[in-house]
Design an enzyme around this catalytic site. Structure first.
Site, PDB file in Angstrom:
ATOM      1  N   ARG A 169       0.837  -1.196   0.000  1.00 20.25           N
ATOM      2  CA  ARG A 169       0.000   0.000   0.000  1.00 20.25           C
ATOM      3  C   ARG A 169       0.873   1.248   0.000  1.00 20.25           C
ATOM      4  NH1 ARG A 169      -4.844   1.384   4.312  1.00 20.25           N
ATOM      5  NH2 ARG A 169      -3.182   1.063   5.857  1.00 20.25           N
ATOM      6  N   ASP A 453      -3.531   3.341  13.918  1.00 19.44           N
ATOM      7  CA  ASP A 453      -2.723   3.923  12.852  1.00 19.44           C
ATOM      8  C   ASP A 453      -3.222   5.333  12.572  1.00 19.44           C
ATOM      9  OD1 ASP A 453      -5.024   3.693  11.295  1.00 19.44           O
ATOM     10  OD2 ASP A 453      -4.249   2.079  10.039  1.00 19.44           O
TER      11      ASP A 453
END
Length: 540
Positions: A169, A453
């Site tokens: 990603r 996150d």
């Protein structure tokens, strides 16, 4: 006289890193420079279109499926490219940053897929950007291992047949990489991450029939997906990789993208492998886009917005139906719980919640789901094994029973829960603690038993902003005000100082984290992304 060759990227403000020359080769940097010159102008145009769309939402307080692409949605004949064998069974995916320890543990975890994250789980220090790329190269050539300094135990990769398939990603379109400039301007972080990874690994992964595969974050429209498709086509042609080798899974983590799922798959149809249902970023996007919409768009505490809430269920069921209609995988959301060996009772209760959530996803038709910790892999695996059996997925479940109207996706007034004072305290606590770690270069952070996150910080500061802006009155009669938030933040700093000790507190970034959270939570002008002002303050 011949024209001068285009200049290569310039390194700005960097110190030499171990083995960086293996990543920052002249040919790799030239490839990144070409990506930048070809695609950054379009990226800039698309970012401007985001602002225009946000302004329209502010004016109308609504969204709808696009009338101009109705023919794409109505055409039942098209499908995405068939999944390659390495991505055909995705029943459990583990996520995490690309540091050396995580790379080994994730590949060995027993999950079918590892989302190797250069985005929300990675603080984009130059060291993390470059050494993360190095770790990927080392993993694919089986040159990676690590030794736990605390225990002395060494870890190495299992046999290739047991390793998770890597889906990388890159950063979203909105973020730049200040350390790498071309023609005097920073290269988009997305093109740096993608370009270095593709240049160094695409041929090897193609030969191994294991990629290159990507997760695409923060997409807000099908035109942004089209840009990624153009990048894939060019990159494959440039490096002599067969067209269609790349596969991309798109995170539907913005409210605008939820109205364009079919169009996004259509734009990427030769390279698409699926869609993923996010949660925190999705809620953050709703707040960001509908922050002018009044009380009906005020969300309760983040943990009170469960996936069975009507507007969230509309979103996930539409995603499954869309994916299976078009032959793509539907991947469910994150289980962020971190198992604890010190509190068996709490552990048992949390694991039961994870199990119930994964059972629901499997029953609803998802083909796989995310976990944040290796200990959760068998829990999620059991949920999907019970539904899938030996089948690699359940794309044959077309979910034709699902009908979702445009208004269903933003029917927040169906929520029973309301914001609470405890929720405000939690948002401040988690926001400060996460931002402090991020500013020091850590993007995946254990906070209060959850792996958090950057999406965590986004939803935390967005909820603070929204509640203060709306003047929410909590259950105890207190009103959400800037003054109240500052009081809570000051108390949290005091608590952290007592918890960590004066020396550790002084060696951290606690004051800067506190100040940044208050800025992005209380400024009248809402920052589109917390990571933009945070990046200006990032060490490294």
């Amino acid at each position: 006289m011949s024209a001068a060759a285009p200049s290569s990227p310039t390194l700005v403000g960097t110190e030499p890193l171990p083995r960086q020359d293996e990543v920052l080769t002249g040919a790799a940097l030239a490839f990144v420079a070409e990506l930048h010159r070809r695609f950054t102008p379009t990226r800039d145009e698309l970012l401007a279109l985001r602002a225009g769309r946000r302004a329209e939402i502010a004016r109308t307080s609504t969204l709808d499926f696009l009338p101009g692409t109705a023919d794409v949605r109505a055409d039942d004949s098209w499908r995405v490219a068939p999944a390659p064998p390495a991505l055909n069974d995705r029943r459990v995916e583990i996520t995490g940053p690309t540091d050396r320890r995580m790379t080994v543990n994730a590949l060995n975890s027993g999950a079918r897929v590892w989302l190797a994250d250069f985005e929300d789980a990675s603080s984009p220090t130059w060291e993390n950007v470059v050494l993360g790329q190095l770790n990927m190269r080392d993993a694919f050539t089986r040159r990676i291992d690590f030794t736990d300094e605390r225990t002395g135990k060494s870890y190495a990769l299992k046999d290739d047949s047991e390793l998770a398939t890597v889906v990388m990603r890159p950063r979203g379109w909105h973020l730049d990489e200040r350390h790498l400039q071309v023609d005097g301007r920073p290269v988009p972080g997305a093109l740096v991450d993608f370009g270095l990874y593709f240049f160094h690994n695409a041929r090897r992964l193609t030969d191994q029939a294991r990629g290159p595969y990507f997760y695409l974050p923060k997409i807000e429209s099908h035109r942004e997906a089209r840009l990624w498709n153009d990048v894939f086509v060019f990159a494959q042609e440039k490096l002599g990789i067969p067209q269609g080798t790349v596969r991309a899974t798109v995170l539907i983590e913005t409210i605008t993208a939820a109205y364009e799922m079919e169009e996004i798959l259509y734009e990427l149809r030769d390279h698409a492998s699926g869609l993923n249902a996010g949660r925190w970023d999705y809620l953050f996007s709703i707040i960001k886009n509908f922050r002018d919409g009044g009380a009906k768009f005020v969300l309760p505490d983040r943990n009170a917005v469960i996936m069975t809430a009507p507007f969230m269920r509309a979103y996930t069921e539409l995603l499954v139906r869309t994916c299976h209609k078009r032959g793509a995988h539907a991947i469910g959301g994150m289980a962020a719980f971190i198992p604890s060996r010190r509190d068996p009772e709490a552990n048992t209760a949390a694991l039961e919640k994870v199990r119930n959530d994964k059972d629901r996803e499997a029953r609803d038709g998802f083909d796989g789901s995310w976990v944040a910790h290796p200990d959760l892999v068998p829990v999620a695996m059991a949920s999907f094994d019970a539904v899938l059996g030996d089948a690699p997925h359940q794309k044959d479940r077309l979910r034709e029973d699902v009908t979702v109207a445009a208004g269903d996706l933003i029917a927040l007034d169906t929520l029973d829960a309301r914001p609470t004072y405890a929720g405000l305290v939690n948002a401040v606590q988690v926001g400060i603690r996460y931002i402090e770690a991020w500013l020091r270069g850590t993007g995946a952070v254990a906070i209060f038993g959850l792996m958090e996150d950057a999406a965590t910080a986004e939803i935390s500061r967005s909820q603070i902003w929204q509640w203060v802006d709306a003047g929410v009155v909590f259950e105890d009669g207190r009103t959400a005000t800037a003054e109240l938030v500052r009081e809570i933040a000051a108390a949290e700093l005091t608590a952290v100082r007592e918890e960590t000790g004066a020396d550790a507190f002084a060696g951290g970034d606690w004051q800067r984290a506190h100040d940044l959270l208050l800025k992005v939570s209380l400024d009248a002008d809402y920052a589109d992304f917390l990571t933009l002002p945070a990046y200006e303050r990032l060490r490294g």
